[in-house]
Design an enzyme around this catalytic site. Structure first.
Site, mmCIF file in Angstrom:
data_model
loop_
_atom_site.group_PDB
_atom_site.id
_atom_site.type_symbol
_atom_site.label_atom_id
_atom_site.label_comp_id
_atom_site.label_asym_id
_atom_site.label_seq_id
_atom_site.Cartn_x
_atom_site.Cartn_y
_atom_site.Cartn_z
ATOM 1 N N ASP A 129 6.091 -48.993 51.294
ATOM 2 C CA ASP A 129 5.912 -50.203 50.495
ATOM 3 C C ASP A 129 5.335 -51.297 51.394
ATOM 4 O OD1 ASP A 129 6.038 -51.866 48.295
ATOM 5 O OD2 ASP A 129 8.213 -52.085 48.306
ATOM 6 N N GLU A 167 0.004 -53.390 52.219
ATOM 7 C CA GLU A 167 -1.360 -53.894 51.923
ATOM 8 C C GLU A 167 -2.135 -54.355 53.177
ATOM 9 O OE1 GLU A 167 1.053 -53.455 48.620
ATOM 10 O OE2 GLU A 167 1.451 -54.860 50.248
ATOM 11 N N ASP A 173 4.711 -54.214 41.282
ATOM 12 C CA ASP A 173 5.746 -55.102 40.747
ATOM 13 C C ASP A 173 5.417 -55.580 39.334
ATOM 14 O OD1 ASP A 173 6.845 -54.714 43.195
ATOM 15 O OD2 ASP A 173 6.388 -56.712 43.973
#
Length: 859
Positions: free
Chosen positions: A456, A459, A532
């Site tokens: 997670d 990015e 999300d």
């Protein structure tokens, strides 16, 4: 391979262009500065190593042009040097033009202002004027809030236009919370490809979110094309569609005379840096384009069977007792599930590869509990590392120089979940090798072979950073700036994680790794989800086109958080989300902290029953799901498919995004509106027949049908002419269903025939690949005979499982007898039930080995 020099862009920069053919009807165009000041970034590690170039032959062409033909000669590239232009010609029809709008743009690397000599000749002075103009425009130094982005060698953006002749329907370039069909951007923002951590993202927005695949598909009646723009820097894509007869031809020569005047879509790609490296996928069918793209970037990894079951997650399950109670809750309420998930709170102060000693004092005991029920555990591992000299992961990475550096040469530091953090430089092969080694059982204390990984925040997410990510002038391995490779950072973490899980099993076991950030080729390493999302009906609805877009761009193993990550879903929304999620590839319930607990049994007995039924239907269809993933793995066909993929010659399907196909057999229409009592379902195919999977009622295709709905189920239809393998007994997890019997749902076409495939292996190892330990069977029904035969003679896998039930839909006449015939010639009568009102034949109490040749004759 052919080189062309002397080409210039709109800034008169001398460029070098390379055109080559690649096996499978693919053309590659690379454009770079003829003599760059220093090497420009070219994306590594995405393309498969097996690419084979093919010889292009030169054909007669007009003066000042070059015509290159592929091996068969049916595809040609017409290249004009001045002005530079490429026409892709198929059977004498121009299907794509490159730089026909003259938007080739290539900013050259320049000497930093401080290094300029005080005296310059006239040529240098002109360059200096360009630099001064750029400096005045703020292009050498950009400010974003408190951050200053200094471009050492000046702006280095690139751009190129593509005109798609006769095409109005484009798809791809994820990830955006947008429609499946790409929209005209003439009067709105361009599509942005820039991986960002966006909490509760807006829907119907072209902003970049967690992942980027710079690849789009164009489809029209008779042809599908693909454009793969291999660039990992920030990228914008503009799309402009011109209706038919809205432009005039300016070409001359034989090609122009044969070109049809019609609609056209212009696509303008722009990237911040790097080179132009673009692949033209010429199809001509959707299936061909899928194979061409996977030939370049790899196919979907074959998942372990457990990962196709249901996953239960939240931020966070509090401790071992909480995990034990939730696990028991599924058994108490007779709801199957396969995987328990732990978010960041399971660690010691957000230090990954550790366990909170108070909350999870005995992680192996906890995993033994899950193992006893043949279940798995997934834990999170993010790319940021807490700055703490006493934390061994940090200390070792610091010592070996394994962190991304800031532009001043020190370790880049930013704030994330643990507080001040450094970020592993996964672009460095040595870092990836070291990171992979951290998953060894001897290193990752408390881990066992049922533990898998969730990447997670990759990015990468940097709290308080520009757009909550890393500064573009941070420095990576090879002295490359972050701007060059931003979109591929998460791809590399998933690569290293996947390799680590394979290595810990000595290459024997298939891993499961979920990633939030991704790039082209991420399908080789595992699964992706949509991040999300929010507990709102609109987010349930937008998840369908988001997943369809991922699916057609190579990433079949994808899903959206069931129920919505943010907020508290009402019971009706949660039920509808479970019903949708059960028919989507990655099936996980997840919720953020401070939301109400939402395990499936917490919404009252009736809603528990409905959620149970949705999850059990998922487990019933596991043989079909697993067979579809095998097809994705070996044949590049998406698991979840937009209608236009299955019905490429039906214009009505090109814009449909509220329903989809699972493989070629099932059509699914999730209910995405509250209090719905009826939904309009489009059933494609004028020669098709469709069967309601619950009532067995049937409709002819090429029509929209109003289907009454209750909260009990969503509309699912089986396509006539298909055979769907199922499990007739549901266990508490996939592991308990290994030896349970199978059933076949045979839906007859208008011609009274049907066909389907079935794939089986051990569900967890690589022996299907290395030792050919698998079964691949083919079912066919024709002239009243259902046949089970071998679809791939290379595979061998002993199975004691039997087909105990066969349901035939659309049998118009009651049979007088049914007999089962084995390969040795013996025959046995079969008891059957026929329902004339629904035209269904049901065969039960069978005992036909799934892996053996046999026939069932209906007379």
């Amino acid at each position: 391979m052919r080189w062309l020099d002397g080409i210039t862009d709109s800034m008169d920069v001398p460029l070098l262009a390379e055109v080559c053919g690649i096996e499978g009807n693919i053309f590659r165009l690379k454009i770079n500065e003829e003599i760059p000041l220093k090497p420009r970034y070219e994306v590594p590690d995405v393309l498969t190593s097996k690419l084979t170039t093919v010889r292009l032959t030169s054909c007669p062409g007009d003066t000042g042009s070059l015509v290159l033909a592929s091996g068969k000669g049916d595809l040609k590239c017409h290249i004009t040097a001045n002005p530079f232009k490429v026409d892709l010609v198929s059977e004498e029809e121009v299907v794509m033009s490159i730089n026909s709008l003259g938007q080739l743009y290539f900013e050259q690397l320049q000497i930093p202002p401080k290094q300029r000599a005080t005296k310059k000749n006239e040529e240098d002075a002109s360059i200096d004027t360009t630099q001064e103009n750029q400096e005045e425009l703020g292009l050498w130094e950009e400010k974003f809030e408190n951050f200053v982005d200094v471009k050492v060698n000046g702006p280095a953006s690139i751009g190129l236009d593509f005109s798609l002749h006769g095409f109005e329907h484009l798809y791809g370039i994820p990830q955006h919370a947008e429609s499946h069909q790409l929209k005209n951007t003439s009067d709105s923002d361009a599509y942005r490809l820039y991986n960002l951590d966006v909490y509760g993202y807006k829907i119907h927005d072209k902003m970049g979110i967690y992942g980027s695949v710079p690849y789009l598909l164009a489809h029209k009646l008779g042809r599908t094309l693909g454009i793969f723009w291999l660039n990992a820097s920030e990228t914008l894509v503009e799309i402009k569609t011109e209706p038919a007869v809205k432009y005039t031809l300016t070409q001359t020569g034989p090609v122009a005379a044969k070109q049809k005047v019609g609609s056209r879509t212009d696509v303008h790609w722009m990237s911040e840096s790097g080179i132009i490296d673009v692949f033209l996928l010429t199809g001509p069918t959707p299936s061909d384009v899928f194979k061409q793209y996977s030939y370049l970037t790899g196919t979907q990894a074959m998942p372990p069977l457990f990962s196709l079951g249901y996953h239960q997650c939240r931020w966070n399950y509090e401790d071992e007792q909480d995990v034990k109670a939730v696990d028991a809750g599924f058994d108490e309420h007779d709801i199957p599930y396969d995987v328990m998930w732990l978010d960041i709170e399971h660690t010691e102060g957000k230090r990954y590869f550790t366990w909170d000693k108070k909350r999870f004092p005995n992680p192996k005991r906890m995993q033994d509990l899950l193992r006893s029920k043949k279940r798995k555990l997934v834990v999170i591992s993010d790319p940021h590392v807490k700055v703490d000299p006493n934390y061994s992961v940090y200390a070792k990475a610091k010592e070996q120089g394994f962190f991304v550096r800031n532009h001043e040469g020190g370790d880049f530091e930013g704030v994330c979940w643990p507080g001040l953090s450094s970020y592993l430089d996964f672009t460095n092969p040595k870092v990836r090798k070291w990171y992979s080694s951290l998953f060894a059982f001897s290193v990752y204390q408390g881990s066992t072979d049922i533990l898998h990984i969730w990447n997670d925040m990759n990015e990468p997410s940097v709290f308080k950073g520009p757009e909550q990510t890393m500064q573009k002038n941070a420095i990576h391995h090879g002295n490359w700036e972050h701007r060059e490779l931003h979109n591929i950072y998460g791809f590399y973490q998933q690569m290293a994680t996947t390799e680590g899980l394979i290595q810990r099993s000595k290459g024997k076991e298939r891993p499961f790794v979920l990633t939030r950030s991704f790039f082209a080729g991420s399908q080789k390493y595992g699964a992706v989800w949509t991040g999300d999302n929010t507990a709102e009906w609109s987010h349930l609805k937008i998840s369908i086109p988001m997943l369809l877009t991922l699916s057609v761009t190579g990433i079949s193993f994808c899903g959206a958080d069931v129920g919505g990550f943010i907020g508290d879903p009402e019971a009706e929304l949660l039920v509808r989300w479970y019903q949708a999620g059960a028919y989507q590839p990655f099936f996980r319930g997840h919720a953020t902290m401070n939301t109400k607990r939402r395990e499936p049994w917490l919404f009252g007995e009736e809603h528990t029953r409905l959620i149970r039924e949705a999850i059990r239907e998922r487990y019933t269809l596991l043989p079909y799901w697993y067979s579809l993933f095998y097809s994705a793995h070996v044949a590049s066909q998406p698991v979840m498919r937009p209608l236009w993929v299955e019905f490429p010659n039906e214009l009505e399907t090109f814009s449909v995004e509220d329903e989809y196909m699972l493989g070629g057999a099932l059509l699914v229409h999730p209910v995405t509106e509250p209090k719905a009592t009826v939904v309009d379902v489009f059933l494609p195919g004028s020669s098709e027949i469709w069967y309601d999977s619950k009532t067995f009622a049937h409709w002819k295709g090429a029509c929209t049908v109003k289907i009454p709905v209750t909260l009990d189920a969503i509309p699912v239809f089986q396509r006539g002419g298909s055979v769907v393998p199922i499990k007739t007994t549901i266990g508490r997890s996939t592991g308990f269903m290994t030896n349970s019997p199978y059933g076949l749902r045979v839906a007859l076409s208008t011609k009274g025939s049907a066909m389907g495939e079935f794939y089986l292996d051990d569900g967890h190892s690589f022996q299907y690949l290395h030792q050919k330990q698998f079964l691949h069977r083919k079912f066919s029904f024709s002239s009243g005979v259902l046949t089970n035969s071998c679809a791939d003679e290379r595979g061998h896998y002993p199975s004691k499982c039997v087909v105990e039930q066969i349901l035939v839909l659309g049998l118009k006449k009651q049979p007088s007898s049914v007999t089962a015939h084995s390969a040795d010639g013996s025959a046995q009568p079969v008891a059957f039930t026929y329902h004339a009102t629904t035209s269904t034949l049901k065969l039960e109490t069978l005992s036909l080995n799934i892996g053996a040749d046999w026939k069932v004759r209906v007379q």
